[in-house]
Design a protein around this motif. Sequence first.
Motif, PDB file in Angstrom:
ATOM      1  N   HIS A   1      35.708  53.391  31.016  1.00 49.52           N
ATOM      2  CA  HIS A   1      34.494  52.571  31.074  1.00 49.52           C
ATOM      3  C   HIS A   1      33.522  52.905  29.946  1.00 49.52           C
ATOM      4  CE1 HIS A   1      35.011  50.521  35.049  1.00 49.52           C
ATOM      5  NE2 HIS A   1      35.917  51.463  35.157  1.00 49.52           N
TER       6      HIS A   1
ATOM      7  N   GLU B   1      45.056  47.356  48.124  1.00 46.07           N
ATOM      8  CA  GLU B   1      43.875  46.498  48.258  1.00 46.07           C
ATOM      9  C   GLU B   1      42.570  47.263  48.061  1.00 46.07           C
ATOM     10  OE1 GLU B   1      44.356  44.692  52.078  1.00 46.07           O
ATOM     11  OE2 GLU B   1      45.680  43.099  51.312  1.00 46.07           O
TER      12      GLU B   1
ATOM     13  N   SER C   1      41.749  47.469  44.481  1.00 45.38           N
ATOM     14  CA  SER C   1      41.749  46.172  43.802  1.00 45.38           C
ATOM     15  C   SER C   1      40.346  45.563  43.836  1.00 45.38           C
ATOM     16  CB  SER C   1      42.746  45.232  44.470  1.00 45.38           C
ATOM     17  OG  SER C   1      44.055  45.749  44.420  1.00 45.38           O
ATOM     18  N   GLN C   2      40.161  44.485  43.074  1.00 44.46           N
ATOM     19  CA  GLN C   2      38.864  43.812  43.012  1.00 44.46           C
ATOM     20  C   GLN C   2      38.291  43.585  44.408  1.00 44.46           C
ATOM     21  OE1 GLN C   2      37.757  42.757  39.819  1.00 44.46           O
ATOM     22  NE2 GLN C   2      35.768  42.133  40.602  1.00 44.46           N
ATOM     23  N   ASN C   3      37.071  44.063  44.619  1.00 45.52           N
ATOM     24  CA  ASN C   3      36.336  43.925  45.887  1.00 45.52           C
ATOM     25  C   ASN C   3      36.849  44.817  47.017  1.00 45.52           C
ATOM     26  OD1 ASN C   3      34.516  41.983  44.856  1.00 45.52           O
ATOM     27  ND2 ASN C   3      36.062  40.379  45.144  1.00 45.52           N
TER      28      ASN C   3
ATOM     29  N   PHE D   1      37.223  50.352  45.168  1.00 45.21           N
ATOM     30  CA  PHE D   1      36.832  49.682  43.921  1.00 45.21           C
ATOM     31  C   PHE D   1      35.308  49.566  43.838  1.00 45.21           C
ATOM     32  CE2 PHE D   1      35.740  45.933  41.457  1.00 45.21           C
ATOM     33  CZ  PHE D   1      36.535  46.031  40.332  1.00 45.21           C
ATOM     34  N   LYS D   2      34.691  49.124  44.920  1.00 52.68           N
ATOM     35  CA  LYS D   2      33.240  48.964  44.940  1.00 52.68           C
ATOM     36  C   LYS D   2      32.528  50.313  44.840  1.00 52.68           C
ATOM     37  CE  LYS D   2      33.132  44.680  47.655  1.00 52.68           C
ATOM     38  NZ  LYS D   2      32.752  44.079  48.957  1.00 52.68           N
TER      39      LYS D   2
ATOM     40  N   GLU E   1      32.692  51.414  41.237  1.00 52.99           N
ATOM     41  CA  GLU E   1      31.736  50.648  40.434  1.00 52.99           C
ATOM     42  C   GLU E   1      30.318  51.185  40.613  1.00 52.99           C
ATOM     43  OE1 GLU E   1      32.103  46.469  41.431  1.00 52.99           O
ATOM     44  OE2 GLU E   1      33.001  46.119  39.447  1.00 52.99           O
TER      45      GLU E   1
END
Length: 456
Positions: free
Chosen positions: A31, A435, A438-440, A444-445, A448
């Motif tokens: 990142h 999962e 993965s996105q959402n 993952f959250k 982030e």
Amino acid sequence: MGKRPHVIAVPFPAQGHVKPLMKLAYKIASHGIKVTFVNTESTHKKLFTTSKDVEEQDNIVFTSVPSGSSRTAESQPGMVNVMKESMPGYFKELIEKITSSEKDEHITCVIADSSMGWILDVAERLGIEQVAFNPASVATLAFISHIPKFIESGIVDYGGQVMVPDKVISITESIPPWEVTGLPWSFLGLVGLEKVFFECCETSQQAIRQVKWRISNTFYEIEPAACDLIPGILPIGPLIDADAPRTSATAGSFMLEDLSCLNWLDKQSSESVVYVSFGSVAVMSKQQINELAFGLEISGQPFLWVVRADLTNEPTPDYPEGFLERVGDKGKIVEWAPQEKVLAHPSVACFLTHCGWNSTLECLSRGVRFLCWPSFADQFHNQSYICDVWKVGLKLEQAENGLMSRDEIKNKIGLLLSDENLIANAVRMKKVATETVSQNGSSFKNFEKFIKFLKD
């Protein structure tokens, strides 16, 4: 334009601690954040002997500080105290050197293994944000957070010795209980090592209390009750890298991986192979090695067996007479394997494992079933999750002579390969693990959120 954020990451000098934090470091660096990964000198040497490509990664710098001892086994009795006394000074000098030499960057935070709380103390004194990294299950963290209560109630003494034999210890009905012979600091009855582990556990529970950010290599879906017990815990796992190129060594490995086993796996039938590995620490007697060898042979299944040079208490591994000739190409024996790539291979059906937390997450994430053979520390409780909660594996039961017999090994392998419920549960856990990162997904959250903190 603001200064570039810079993270310092410091693992405990053991294979199971270095590897997950290094994966996190790579993920952070992807990142655009600079990471300086700080090992002890002996660990640094091991990594650069086995993984020649670690220097090529963008945004990551590897360096080392003395541990305070010329001995390489920092986890031996006495070594933790030596590190605790010596490393803070060396680490402070490193921080000051970085701060004075890099005017266009600022040290955002120090991420340290929770068992290295003295590193976090240095960061606090220097006014740098501290982040505690937990490489084990959150259930283990929740258990050791109760150490003061256990001492107060007389369950354990101030050295971690159990005062209530023949009892299980429970911290909540939603989490499997701990057998008193399988506590997070239990180590094969070796009092010296158990004391070291207990001191590390005490350091971890103190470190977790003092920091704002607590990150863990787990995911909420597999241990929600434990995560709910630790305020502010941030599950960001599973940290896996099985999709790395076959030709590259897995970063963080202390031993050279034998990649030839991947070509051997290519020749095996789908979901037929029994993968056998007991991590970097476990030791077996010659008699147990023989029983395991016979068990694998009479199972009739192809097997990939990791046999470290120091797995047995004999000078060299000594297999039963004629064993290697009888199994021939049906068995593959290596000294160390690229485990994540092995578990991701379609020919692998089950994993005969010591149930270390890294191995547990890697196996769950690939939908592989478990055959559990724990020997110390958190491995027994991980087995409880695997067999009793997630229901993706089976326990091996000792015979009266204390050995895992060949027939027990053979029979449990047969059950693992045929039980439709275990197969379905393993597939389901793989889906959940995929999962969550993965996105959402929840991990993952959470990651982030952590990256946002590092960049702000």
